[in-house]
Design a protein around this motif. Structure first.
Motif, PDB file in Angstrom:
ATOM      1  N   GLU A   1      11.253 -19.159   8.097  1.00 46.84           N
ATOM      2  CA  GLU A   1      10.700 -20.445   7.219  1.00 46.84           C
ATOM      3  C   GLU A   1      11.730 -21.105   6.330  1.00 46.84           C
ATOM      4  N   ASN A   2      11.401 -22.377   6.345  1.00 49.18           N
ATOM      5  CA  ASN A   2      12.616 -23.144   5.470  1.00 49.18           C
ATOM      6  C   ASN A   2      12.568 -22.877   3.983  1.00 49.18           C
ATOM      7  N   ILE A   3      13.687 -22.798   3.512  1.00 50.03           N
ATOM      8  CA  ILE A   3      14.074 -22.680   2.239  1.00 50.03           C
ATOM      9  C   ILE A   3      14.785 -23.840   1.475  1.00 50.03           C
ATOM     10  N   ILE A   4      15.433 -24.531   2.286  1.00 55.20           N
ATOM     11  CA  ILE A   4      16.131 -25.833   1.889  1.00 55.20           C
ATOM     12  C   ILE A   4      16.028 -26.554   2.750  1.00 55.20           C
ATOM     13  N   PHE A   5      15.358 -27.773   2.499  1.00 57.63           N
ATOM     14  CA  PHE A   5      15.302 -29.014   3.500  1.00 57.63           C
ATOM     15  C   PHE A   5      16.422 -29.530   3.581  1.00 57.63           C
TER      16      PHE A   5
END
Length: 304
Positions: A299-303
């Motif tokens: 899951e993305n934590i920083i775009f």
């Protein structure tokens, strides 16, 4: 040679070929997306004759999922499906899109579609339209995305996951009937009207981070994750060690059109899914993804 105005008058819409029907639907879809300020996702349209002997046209997304269904009724009018057995006319003349705005305002506005009372199929369609719009905006290619629907605290949640450990997002319909997307531990509204994708670009821009915040250098990326551990690490735990597979991007590791390398950070959180070990993917764009427990999903934590 007939111009478009002549074509509208001349074509008998009760006797259209499959190719003519597809052309009509395509033009209407483009008009819908233009009015709603969203992107046209392509022209994957399929036709089939229904048991009622009407011609049905299905609009498919990149995963083969159904984005919308249209049909040509016995009067030769083009109709769009709103819900099970509920079709409403969106165009009465061949290739004419003058009724699209009225259709959207009438049937897709919050007064006409009660988003607090959507069924599972309708909620999934809403989420899929958001996923399609987001990946189109980001230029990401997805394959075989799974959608898991579940209930929690009387709200409906949907998790969109690529089985290979790529794209992962969690959506929910809040108590006001708005669709929200989870980022870190908070949910933000991503769509206020059913099937409306106009807020996608603003959401992405508001959560965009620069490469110097999520650096592409492995040592700097590790330092950044350690300094900002409260983003991904729950509780008052300490960092023990960190590991990386190599010092630069591995060219053989390609995910959603980007190269990436793996990072592992060990903590004293021995009760976590991997006994204190946390796995990350750091992409060439500066994006950082964190594994969800020991699932293999990220899951993305920083775009980017």
């Amino acid at each position: 040679m007939l111009d478009e105005a002549d074509t509208i008058k001349e074509v008998n819409t009760k006797k259209l070929s499959a190719e003519q029907a597809i052309e009509w639907v395509k033009k209407v879809i483009i008009a819908e997306n233009t009015y709603r300020n969203s992107e046209y996702q392509g022209d994957d349209l399929e036709t089939a004759l229904g048991p009622d002997q009407l011609l049905y046209i299905t609009y498919l997304g990149s995963q083969g999922d159904v984005l919308a269904t249209y049909r040509i009724n016995a009067l030769g009018q083009l109709q769009k499906k709103l819900s099970e057995n509920d079709y409403r006319t969106i165009s009465t003349k061949y290739l004419d899109t003058s009724e699209v705005k009225h259709f959207i305002d009438t049937y897709l506005g919050t007064l006409e579609v009660d988003t607090k009372k959507l069924n599972e199929e309708e909620i999934l369609a809403w989420v899929k339209s958001m996923v399609e719009a987001e990946v189109a905006y980001r230029g990401i290619v997805l394959k075989n995305t799974d959608y898991k629907l579940f209930m929690e605290d009387n709200l409906v949640y949907v998790r969109a996951i690529e089985p290979r450990g790529g794209y992962s997002r969690t959506f929910r319909v809040n108590s006001f009937g708005k669709l929200e997307l989870k980022r870190q531990d908070a949910f933000s509204i991503i769509s206020e009207k059913y099937l409306d994708t106009s807020l996608i670009s603003g959401y992405i821009m508001n959560h965009r981070k620069t490469k110097d915040i999520a650096p592409s250098n492995p040592s700097a990326a590790t330092d950044w994750l350690i300094e900002n551990k409260t983003i991904w690490l729950k509780g008052n735990f300490e960092i023990i060690d960190s590991f990386r597979t190599q010092n630069d991007y591995a060219p053989e590791k390609i995910d959603v059109n980007e190269s990436y390398y793996d990072l592992q950070i060990k903590t004293n959180d021995v009760n976590s899914a991997r006994g204190g070990l946390y796995n990350f993917k750091v992409y060439s764009s500066g994006r950082i993804d964190k594994e969800l427990g020991d699932t293999g999903y990220y899951e993305n934590i920083i775009f980017e």
